[in-house]
Scaffold this motif. Structure first.
Motif, PDB file in Angstrom:
ATOM      1  N   SER A   1      46.632  33.605  45.537  1.00 41.10           N
ATOM      2  CA  SER A   1      45.432  33.263  44.953  1.00 41.10           C
ATOM      3  C   SER A   1      45.344  32.917  43.482  1.00 41.10           C
ATOM      4  O   SER A   1      44.669  31.876  43.241  1.00 41.10           O
ATOM      5  CB  SER A   1      44.492  34.632  45.287  1.00 41.10           C
ATOM      6  OG  SER A   1      43.272  34.385  44.781  1.00 41.10           O
TER       7      SER A   1
ATOM      8  N   THR B   1      44.270  29.097  42.120  1.00 43.67           N
ATOM      9  CA  THR B   1      43.268  29.116  40.868  1.00 43.67           C
ATOM     10  C   THR B   1      43.574  28.560  39.821  1.00 43.67           C
ATOM     11  O   THR B   1      42.906  27.408  39.297  1.00 43.67           O
ATOM     12  CB  THR B   1      42.611  30.538  40.597  1.00 43.67           C
ATOM     13  OG1 THR B   1      42.134  31.006  41.784  1.00 43.67           O
ATOM     14  CG2 THR B   1      41.609  30.366  39.618  1.00 43.67           C
TER      15      THR B   1
ATOM     16  N   GLN C   1      41.192  40.261  39.955  1.00 40.11           N
ATOM     17  CA  GLN C   1      41.952  38.955  40.155  1.00 40.11           C
ATOM     18  C   GLN C   1      42.029  38.424  38.628  1.00 40.11           C
ATOM     19  O   GLN C   1      42.906  37.493  38.047  1.00 40.11           O
ATOM     20  CB  GLN C   1      41.399  38.126  40.916  1.00 40.11           C
ATOM     21  CG  GLN C   1      41.866  38.138  42.542  1.00 40.11           C
ATOM     22  CD  GLN C   1      43.409  37.731  42.352  1.00 40.11           C
ATOM     23  OE1 GLN C   1      44.218  38.018  41.733  1.00 40.11           O
ATOM     24  NE2 GLN C   1      43.862  36.843  43.522  1.00 40.11           N
TER      25      GLN C   1
ATOM     26  N   THR D   1      32.337  30.216  43.513  1.00 33.05           N
ATOM     27  CA  THR D   1      33.352  30.701  44.280  1.00 33.05           C
ATOM     28  C   THR D   1      32.837  31.608  45.482  1.00 33.05           C
ATOM     29  O   THR D   1      31.692  32.117  45.192  1.00 33.05           O
ATOM     30  CB  THR D   1      34.361  31.485  43.419  1.00 33.05           C
ATOM     31  OG1 THR D   1      33.441  32.861  43.315  1.00 33.05           O
ATOM     32  CG2 THR D   1      34.667  30.977  42.373  1.00 33.05           C
TER      33      THR D   1
ATOM     34  N   GLY E   1      34.424  34.293  48.446  1.00 34.62           N
ATOM     35  CA  GLY E   1      35.385  34.887  48.924  1.00 34.62           C
ATOM     36  C   GLY E   1      35.271  36.593  48.983  1.00 34.62           C
ATOM     37  O   GLY E   1      33.963  36.973  48.584  1.00 34.62           O
TER      38      GLY E   1
ATOM     39  N   THR F   1      40.211  38.265  50.877  1.00 31.72           N
ATOM     40  CA  THR F   1      40.886  37.081  50.701  1.00 31.72           C
ATOM     41  C   THR F   1      41.210  37.226  49.419  1.00 31.72           C
ATOM     42  O   THR F   1      41.664  35.909  48.903  1.00 31.72           O
ATOM     43  CB  THR F   1      39.949  36.103  50.965  1.00 31.72           C
ATOM     44  OG1 THR F   1      38.776  36.210  50.053  1.00 31.72           O
ATOM     45  CG2 THR F   1      39.388  35.978  52.307  1.00 31.72           C
TER      46      THR F   1
ATOM     47  N   CYS G   1      38.068  32.393  47.446  1.00 29.76           N
ATOM     48  CA  CYS G   1      39.432  31.572  47.980  1.00 29.76           C
ATOM     49  C   CYS G   1      38.572  29.838  48.322  1.00 29.76           C
ATOM     50  O   CYS G   1      39.263  29.234  48.791  1.00 29.76           O
ATOM     51  CB  CYS G   1      39.802  31.968  49.038  1.00 29.76           C
ATOM     52  SG  CYS G   1      38.676  32.316  50.503  1.00 29.76           S
TER      53      CYS G   1
ATOM     54  N   PRO H   1      38.303  24.619  49.951  1.00 31.88           N
ATOM     55  CA  PRO H   1      39.182  25.504  50.049  1.00 31.88           C
ATOM     56  C   PRO H   1      40.355  25.233  48.927  1.00 31.88           C
ATOM     57  O   PRO H   1      40.723  24.345  48.785  1.00 31.88           O
ATOM     58  CB  PRO H   1      39.607  25.573  51.522  1.00 31.88           C
ATOM     59  CG  PRO H   1      38.582  25.047  52.207  1.00 31.88           C
ATOM     60  CD  PRO H   1      38.142  23.923  51.226  1.00 31.88           C
TER      61      PRO H   1
ATOM     62  N   VAL I   1      44.751  27.855  51.627  1.00 32.06           N
ATOM     63  CA  VAL I   1      43.494  28.429  52.451  1.00 32.06           C
ATOM     64  C   VAL I   1      42.946  27.403  53.518  1.00 32.06           C
ATOM     65  O   VAL I   1      42.648  26.492  53.360  1.00 32.06           O
ATOM     66  CB  VAL I   1      42.442  28.651  51.581  1.00 32.06           C
ATOM     67  CG1 VAL I   1      41.074  29.228  51.991  1.00 32.06           C
ATOM     68  CG2 VAL I   1      42.800  29.754  50.406  1.00 32.06           C
TER      69      VAL I   1
ATOM     70  N   THR J   1      46.264  34.176  51.048  1.00 38.55           N
ATOM     71  CA  THR J   1      45.477  34.900  50.235  1.00 38.55           C
ATOM     72  C   THR J   1      45.171  36.196  51.171  1.00 38.55           C
ATOM     73  O   THR J   1      44.505  37.140  50.507  1.00 38.55           O
ATOM     74  CB  THR J   1      44.576  34.223  49.567  1.00 38.55           C
ATOM     75  OG1 THR J   1      43.361  34.064  50.328  1.00 38.55           O
ATOM     76  CG2 THR J   1      44.916  33.170  48.626  1.00 38.55           C
TER      77      THR J   1
END
Length: 392
Positions: free
Chosen positions: A78, A82, A105, A201, A203, A207, A211, A217, A221, A237
């Motif tokens: 993930s 990103t 994250q 975003t 998710g 996930t 994601c 995606p 993903v 992810t």
């Protein structure tokens, strides 16, 4: 390692620093899996799946929170996806609670990019002025580096309303990820007009956070819709399941797909999230997506935020109700007319209440149960002329 280390977090930079150290050890395999916990929340008994780095509680939007097992591989996939999507490594500001997946994250992305995040002190809540001060610290530490942060829509709105140094700080980021709750078109337009580099975003904890960015995606993903337009997500992810809940894991994670509680549609190559299936309003036999009504309302001048729910009605089964936060003068009949033009008569709010702010839960998510109770207890504006009857 199979042990699970519970790390208390309270929004303070000191607590986040302890969590970042524990996360770093979990990611490189020298420490146990980490469970960030705010307050007295308990982690259920159970042995994390092999490779688990983080055990994170869900928001509990559909019942009691579950504890999601996120592996090092999922978190890394993930974070790297990103990084590629945003154009390369960056320094990060953490302005979200560290016990939620979006906060975790930010820490993971920052560690993988080579430095822990700069942390805004949230011990006493989010304040735009402190966001500006934290951004100044990040700028001083990261001269010449790309800078990113992650916020929820309510934080963006508060910074826009504050203006001045907080807004200048927000406009200085190369990317501002906005998630945790739906980002309405009006707020996005206002932020972008001010110069904010918004990335919406989608998710969830299962996930490893966001994601799908701006409907696209992330690398690796997979997204598909089932026959009922339910969103299914797949790819690297995905979580390893729920700690201590094998039956729920088997029900939600099947053949490499996670079955979300959300409905969606494809607009070309972009995914549009219509809202939770459980929130769908059925009025006079017609299905109405609250998120669509919220977008129509929030796009109108004078509307700062909207939360739409279904309310019991003896004639229609349910009718549409709306709580609105206004930023200026607004004619409720004009708002109803705008919804009617966009979505049809069945979607027009029959009960409307203006509130100073929406009740929230978790990381900036509207508390629909509280809004429903508010609209049920106090009917507010109940103008429901025949022209707005759901089935006519």
């Amino acid at each position: 390692m199979t042990a699970l280390e519970v790390v208390p977090v309270d929004g303070s930079p000191r607590a986040v620093a302890r969590l970042a150290d524990a996360l770093g050890a979990a990611l490189d395999g020298t420490g146990p899996a980490v469970a960030p916990v705010a307050g007295p929340g308990a982690v259920p008994a159970g042995e994390p799946a092999p490779g688990t780095a983080v055990v994170i509680a869900t928001s509990g939007s559909t019942g009691l929170p579950k504890h999601v097992m996120l592996t090092t591989a999922a978190l890394t996939a993930s974070a790297r996806a990103t990084e590629r999507h945003l154009g390369g490594p960056a320094r990060w500001l953490l302005a979200l609670p560290a016990e939620h997946v979006a906060g975790v994250q930010v820490i993971v992305r920052a560690l993988l990019a080579g430095a822990p995040p700069v942390v805004q002190d949230l011990h006493d809540g989010f304040r735009p002025a402190e966001f500006a001060a934290a951004t100044a610290r990040l700028t001083g530490e990261a001269a010449g580096a790309r800078r990113c942060t992650s916020l929820v829509p309510t934080q963006v709105l508060r910074i826009l309303d504050a203006g001045g140094p907080p807004l200048d700080a927000l406009c200085g980021y190369d990317a501002v990820l906005v998630g945790g709750a739906a980002l309405d078109a009006g707020l996005r337009a206002r932020a972008e007009a001010a110069g904010v580099a918004v990335v919406a975003t989608y998710g969830m904890s299962e996930t490893a956070g966001g994601c799908v960015y701006d409907g696209i995606p992330l690398d690796g993903v997979r997204v598909r819709l089932d026959a009922d337009e339910r969103i299914l997500l797949g790819g690297p992810t995905l979580a390893a399941g729920y700690l201590g809940r094998p039956d729920e894991t088997a029900a939600a994670f099947t053949d490499g797909w996670f079955r979300t509680g959300d409905l969606g549609r494809w607009d070309g190559t972009r995914l549009t999230v219509l809202g939770r299936a459980d929130d769908m309003i059925v009025t006079g036999g017609k299905k109405i997506a609250p998120a669509a009504v919220e977008r129509a309302l929030a796009a109108q001048p004078g509307v700062g935020a909207a939360c739409v729910v279904g309310l019991p009605d003896p004639q229609w089964g349910e009718v549409v109700g709306a709580a609105l936060v206004l930023t200026g003068p607004s004619d409720l009949e004009r708002l109803r007319a705008a919804v009617r033009a966009d979505l049809g008569r069945a979607a027009v709010p029959r009960r409307v209440r203006v509130v100073p702010e929406l009740p929230l839960r978790g990381v900036g998510k509207p508390d629909r149960a509280a809004v429903r109770a508010l609209l049920t207890a106090e009917k507010g504006d109940t103008n429901s002329e025949d022209a707005d009857a759901p089935n006519r």
